[in-house]
Design an enzyme around this catalytic site. Structure first.
Site, PDB file in Angstrom:
ATOM      1  N   GLY A  90       2.945  -4.859   8.872  1.00 52.25           N
ATOM      2  CA  GLY A  90       2.782  -4.087   7.891  1.00 52.25           C
ATOM      3  C   GLY A  90       1.132  -3.915   7.058  1.00 52.25           C
ATOM      4  O   GLY A  90       0.380  -4.617   7.179  1.00 52.25           O
ATOM      5  N   ASP A  91       2.470  -3.899   5.841  1.00 49.40           N
ATOM      6  CA  ASP A  91       0.824  -3.139   4.999  1.00 49.40           C
ATOM      7  C   ASP A  91       1.317  -4.354   3.475  1.00 49.40           C
ATOM      8  O   ASP A  91       0.766  -3.689   2.560  1.00 49.40           O
ATOM      9  CB  ASP A  91       0.781  -1.457   4.465  1.00 49.40           C
ATOM     10  CG  ASP A  91       1.902  -1.398   3.687  1.00 49.40           C
ATOM     11  OD1 ASP A  91       2.953  -1.963   3.847  1.00 49.40           O
ATOM     12  OD2 ASP A  91       1.996   0.289   3.541  1.00 49.40           O
ATOM     13  N   GLU A  92       2.058  -4.849   3.801  1.00 45.13           N
ATOM     14  CA  GLU A  92       2.492  -5.845   2.107  1.00 45.13           C
ATOM     15  C   GLU A  92       1.763  -6.980   2.627  1.00 45.13           C
ATOM     16  O   GLU A  92       1.603  -8.009   3.342  1.00 45.13           O
ATOM     17  CB  GLU A  92       3.956  -6.174   2.709  1.00 45.13           C
ATOM     18  CG  GLU A  92       4.685  -4.685   2.818  1.00 45.13           C
ATOM     19  CD  GLU A  92       5.981  -4.909   2.607  1.00 45.13           C
ATOM     20  OE1 GLU A  92       6.814  -6.368   3.504  1.00 45.13           O
ATOM     21  OE2 GLU A  92       7.406  -3.782   2.691  1.00 45.13           O
ATOM     22  N   LEU A  94       0.682  -1.037   0.483  1.00 46.45           N
ATOM     23  CA  LEU A  94       0.414  -0.111   0.061  1.00 46.45           C
ATOM     24  C   LEU A  94       0.860   1.722   0.033  1.00 46.45           C
ATOM     25  O   LEU A  94       1.772   1.519   0.304  1.00 46.45           O
ATOM     26  CB  LEU A  94      -0.598   0.160   1.633  1.00 46.45           C
ATOM     27  CG  LEU A  94      -2.361  -1.247   1.121  1.00 46.45           C
ATOM     28  CD1 LEU A  94      -2.644  -1.486   2.740  1.00 46.45           C
ATOM     29  CD2 LEU A  94      -2.638  -1.416   0.365  1.00 46.45           C
TER      30      LEU A  94
END
Length: 169
Positions: A122-124, A81
């Site tokens: 996280g955002d991965e 993201l």
């Protein structure tokens, strides 16, 4: 009339004068449920319920081996993201977590039974297509994911718009 997981022990019935066995059934449903819960926790992200890094390591190796043996191709999509940190910084981690949960549901809906998704951290996210139907399957999925992520996320009284980057291997 009730089904349950059981451990069965059998012993001969001594001095009965007949051929007989005594069977002892022990309900182990609770033990089985605990084992399944431990395995789920070991291989799933607690926030999103998606697979985690250990699942990715285990199952990607399996899918690569299967594809190599069968001559099939597979694809791995790496999704990140863009500027997600700004959401956490401005609105708090609670809002960010809700966004990640909604995103996980969208990804599950997009890939269906044709692929599987893990949260790498996280955002991965990592999306694995174990079998490519066509040369463009991975690129088509990446476009669909980016379009789905571009749709607004409604969290509490916020309407959030985010973008993403997707790499394909």
């Amino acid at each position: 009339g009730v089904e349950f997981d059981a451990r069965i022990g059998a012993v001969p019935a001594p001095h009965s004068g007949a051929l007989a066995m005594i069977f002892v059934f022990t309900d182990i449903s609770t033990e089985i449920a605990k084992e399944r819960q431990i395995e789920f926790q070991a291989f799933h992200d607690p926030l999103t319920g998606l697979g985690n890094r250990p699942m990715l390591a285990r199952d990607l190796a399996r899918d690569i081996d299967r594809a190599a043996r069968s001559g099939d191709r597979l694809a791995v999509l790496c999704l990140d993201l863009d500027n997600f940190k700004n959401i956490n910084d401005a609105l708090g981690h609670g809002i960010g977590d809700q966004l990640l949960r909604q995103l996980a549901e969208r990804l599950r809906g997009l890939v269906g039974d044709t692929a599987w998704v893990t949260r790498h951290g996280g955002d991965e996210f990592i999306i694995v297509l174990p079998t490519l139907a066509t040369d463009g399957s991975a690129a088509d999925l990446a476009q669909a994911i980016m379009a789905e992520i571009a749709r607004p996320f409604r969290i509490e009284h916020h309407v959030l718009r985010i973008t993403s980057s997707v790499g394909i291997s």
